[in-house]
Design an enzyme around this catalytic site. Structure first.
Site, PDB file in Angstrom:
ATOM      1  N   MET A  26     -52.560  29.683  36.755  1.00  0.00           N
ATOM      2  CA  MET A  26     -51.445  28.868  37.328  1.00  0.00           C
ATOM      3  C   MET A  26     -50.106  29.449  36.889  1.00  0.00           C
ATOM      4  SD  MET A  26     -52.268  26.411  39.391  1.00  0.00           S
ATOM      5  CE  MET A  26     -50.583  25.519  39.533  1.00  0.00           C
ATOM      6  N   HIS A  71     -46.109  31.203  33.136  1.00  0.00           N
ATOM      7  CA  HIS A  71     -47.001  30.294  33.552  1.00  0.00           C
ATOM      8  C   HIS A  71     -46.251  28.962  34.064  1.00  0.00           C
ATOM      9  CE1 HIS A  71     -50.083  26.792  33.099  1.00  0.00           C
ATOM     10  NE2 HIS A  71     -51.124  27.911  32.984  1.00  0.00           N
ATOM     11  N   HIS A  72     -46.645  28.390  34.948  1.00  0.00           N
ATOM     12  CA  HIS A  72     -46.053  27.116  35.805  1.00  0.00           C
ATOM     13  C   HIS A  72     -45.691  25.979  34.801  1.00  0.00           C
ATOM     14  CE1 HIS A  72     -44.196  25.395  39.232  1.00  0.00           C
ATOM     15  NE2 HIS A  72     -45.168  25.970  40.303  1.00  0.00           N
ATOM     16  N   CYS A  73     -46.210  25.971  33.870  1.00  0.00           N
ATOM     17  CA  CYS A  73     -46.020  24.838  32.858  1.00  0.00           C
ATOM     18  C   CYS A  73     -44.819  24.960  32.434  1.00  0.00           C
ATOM     19  CB  CYS A  73     -47.244  24.678  31.931  1.00  0.00           C
ATOM     20  SG  CYS A  73     -47.408  25.647  30.724  1.00  0.00           S
ATOM     21  N   ASN A 131     -40.271  22.020  34.529  1.00  0.00           N
ATOM     22  CA  ASN A 131     -40.334  21.958  35.913  1.00  0.00           C
ATOM     23  C   ASN A 131     -39.613  20.414  36.362  1.00  0.00           C
ATOM     24  OD1 ASN A 131     -42.474  23.758  37.405  1.00  0.00           O
ATOM     25  ND2 ASN A 131     -43.117  23.275  35.306  1.00  0.00           N
TER      26      ASN A 131
END
Length: 505
Positions: free
Chosen positions: A18, A131-133, A309
């Protein structure tokens, strides 16, 4: 971590890395590996998260936390490689596809960057993975700008000494996690009266409710429209990654002729790409759609430096079963106008934030279950990230192009990321390696979608110019005064050798 960031962290597995990413291409000559290392080190003080790693709590009694990596080593995160010279676009795409398919080590800070040499024309590239987090598309663009300069000649600041903050004990983190699991929902509940007080009036609340409720029939119709579910399926560990290009001038030309926004025109071109893909597979039928999730940034102007995000999303039906590109654009334009007027992105953001009320353990299980459960509602994700409109440089070398990478997950085998830079748009199409061996058809179809719309716009412009010229000529002809009638004298009688003919009595 926020609940959304934690969700991105929890759903990752060996087949679903991810991270988001990008490929930045520069004009040469390539800098030395040491210079690139020094550049990253000089900017790390502005992004503390890049020296932090994730620490998950036992049994997920609390959301994961960020802690300093006391073994941080920049040489692990910034790497050096090359393609056989002269490396073309295929070699760069294949290399990037292999690197993007590899999962980041969750025991270290969740990012990597690769210096790539050997590109044709003396060019070089940076392949980036984050990482998307810890970062979404909009804040990701901000991060790139920390490494890029607005001026060609820029002196690097001296790096500051960094000492990691000691990691709290597991017991302390568990106690904090339990407290957070109890206190956070209470805080959100206690904030509701303040939110209500900030509402201008009861009429405003009722108006918002009516708008959202009024949009439900349109949303229901979009969800029940027959979609191309053959695009869904299980995902393996490998990726195919290709790209396409467009420019702002041709998009403006289409907008001038047919209306809509830049995003409407882009989605219409992507529709043509999926139409070509399904048609070549023999699966295209009249009235079919490809349902895409379009992320929408909820980030405010004063939140661009926060590494988390802040995104919501809307659902759009790409009318692949429609043969007429003008009607495809009209359909997408109508849907986007409806979504904007109904404020569904804001509504989706509220629903997303409801996960702040869930216990972290349930959230971990729920995120993983949701992304593994076979679904046929969505076929793709399409995300457009606006970039800078002025030239950028890295270590004195001009940035030429940048291409985005958006991860695939669940049963969604294809994603499309869009970057804009200067007056260019680039499309990074990510696909499961085994499930979508024909992904190049999609990339070629997107380019063909722009070509056909530009051709139609040029044809419409020529007809409009011809019509305007004819109308102008008609006006000019009507404005001219009528010509005066000429007086014609009677011809003299003929003579013979200057002698008048005799007249008869």
């Amino acid at each position: 971590m926020s609940s959304l960031d934690a969700g991105f962290y929890f759903i990752e597995d060996e087949n679903v890395p991810m991270h988001v990413g990008s490929v930045l291409v520069f004009d040469g000559p390539a800098p030395s590996y040491g210079d690139v290392i020094r550049l990253f080190v000089s900017r790390l003080d502005q992004v503390p998260r890049y020296r932090q790693k994730v620490k998950a709590l036992p049994f997920h009694v609390g959301r994961p936390v960020w802690v300093d990596d006391d073994h941080f080593n920049i040489l692990y995160h910034v790497r050096h490689t090359a393609v056989p010279s002269p490396g073309g676009e295929d070699q760069l795409r294949n290399l990037a596809g292999r690197l993007f398919a590899q999962k980041l080590d969750d025991k270290k800070p969740l990012w990597e960057a690769w210096l790539v040499e050997g590109l044709e024309g003396g060019r070089w590239a940076i392949i980036s993975k984050v990482h998307h987090c810890m970062i979404d598309g909009v804040s990701g663009t901000d991060m790139l700008q920390l490494l890029l300069d607005f001026k060609q000649e820029t002196a690097l600041p001296e790096p500051k000494e960094w000492k990691p903050t000691p990691t709290p004990s597991t017991l302390d983190l568990v106690v904090d996690g339990v407290r957070d699991a109890v206190v956070t929902p209470v805080q959100h509940l206690s904030a509701l009266p303040a939110i209500a007080r900030n509402m201008r009036s009861l009429n405003e609340i009722l108006d918002f409710g009516k708008t959202v409720l009024g949009s439900l029939p349109g949303t229901a119709r979009r969800l029940v429209t027959r979609a191309a579910t053959s695009l869904n399926g299980p995902i393996g560990p490998h990726r195919r990654w290709v790209w396409a290009r467009a420019n702002l001038a041709e998009i403006k030309k289409v907008r001038s002729a047919a209306g809509g926004t830049v995003n409407d025109v882009i989605l219409t071109a992507i529709t043509r790409g999926f139409r070509d893909l399904l048609e070549k597979r023999g699966e295209l039928t009249e009235g079919m759609v490809v349902r895409t999730m379009v992320p929408v940034s909820m980030r405010k102007s004063d939140q661009h430096n926060e590494l988390n995000n802040r995104v919501s999303a809307v659902l759009v039906n790409l009318p692949v079963g429609e043969a007429d590109p003008v009607k495809r654009l009209a359909s997408i334009r109508s849907q986007m106008d409806d979504l904007k007027s109904s404020r569904q992105a804001a509504g989706a953001d509220v629903i997303t934030n409801l996960s702040n009320f869930a216990a972290p353990t349930l959230m971990a299980l729920g995120s993983r279950t949701a992304m593994r459960f076979p679904q046929q509602i969505l076929q793709t994700v399409t995300t457009n990230v606006p970039g800078p409109r002025i030239p950028l440089y890295m270590l004195g070398r001009p940035l030429v192009e940048m291409f985005p990478y958006v991860p695939v997950a669940s049963t969604i085998r294809i994603t499309v990321g869009i970057f804009s830079y200067l007056d260019k748009f680039t499309f990074g199409i990510n696909a499961d390696f085994d499930g979508v061996p024909d992904v190049q058809l999609l990339a070629d179809g997107i380019r063909a979608g722009f070509d056909e719309m530009v051709a139609l716009a040029a044809e419409a412009e020529e007809k409009a110019e011809a019509k305007a010229a004819a109308a102008k000529a008609a006006v000019q002809a009507a404005s001219k005064p009528a010509p005066k009638p000429r007086t014609v004298k009677a011809p003299a009688k003929a003579t013979t050798n200057g002698v008048k003919p005799e007249t008869k009595a």
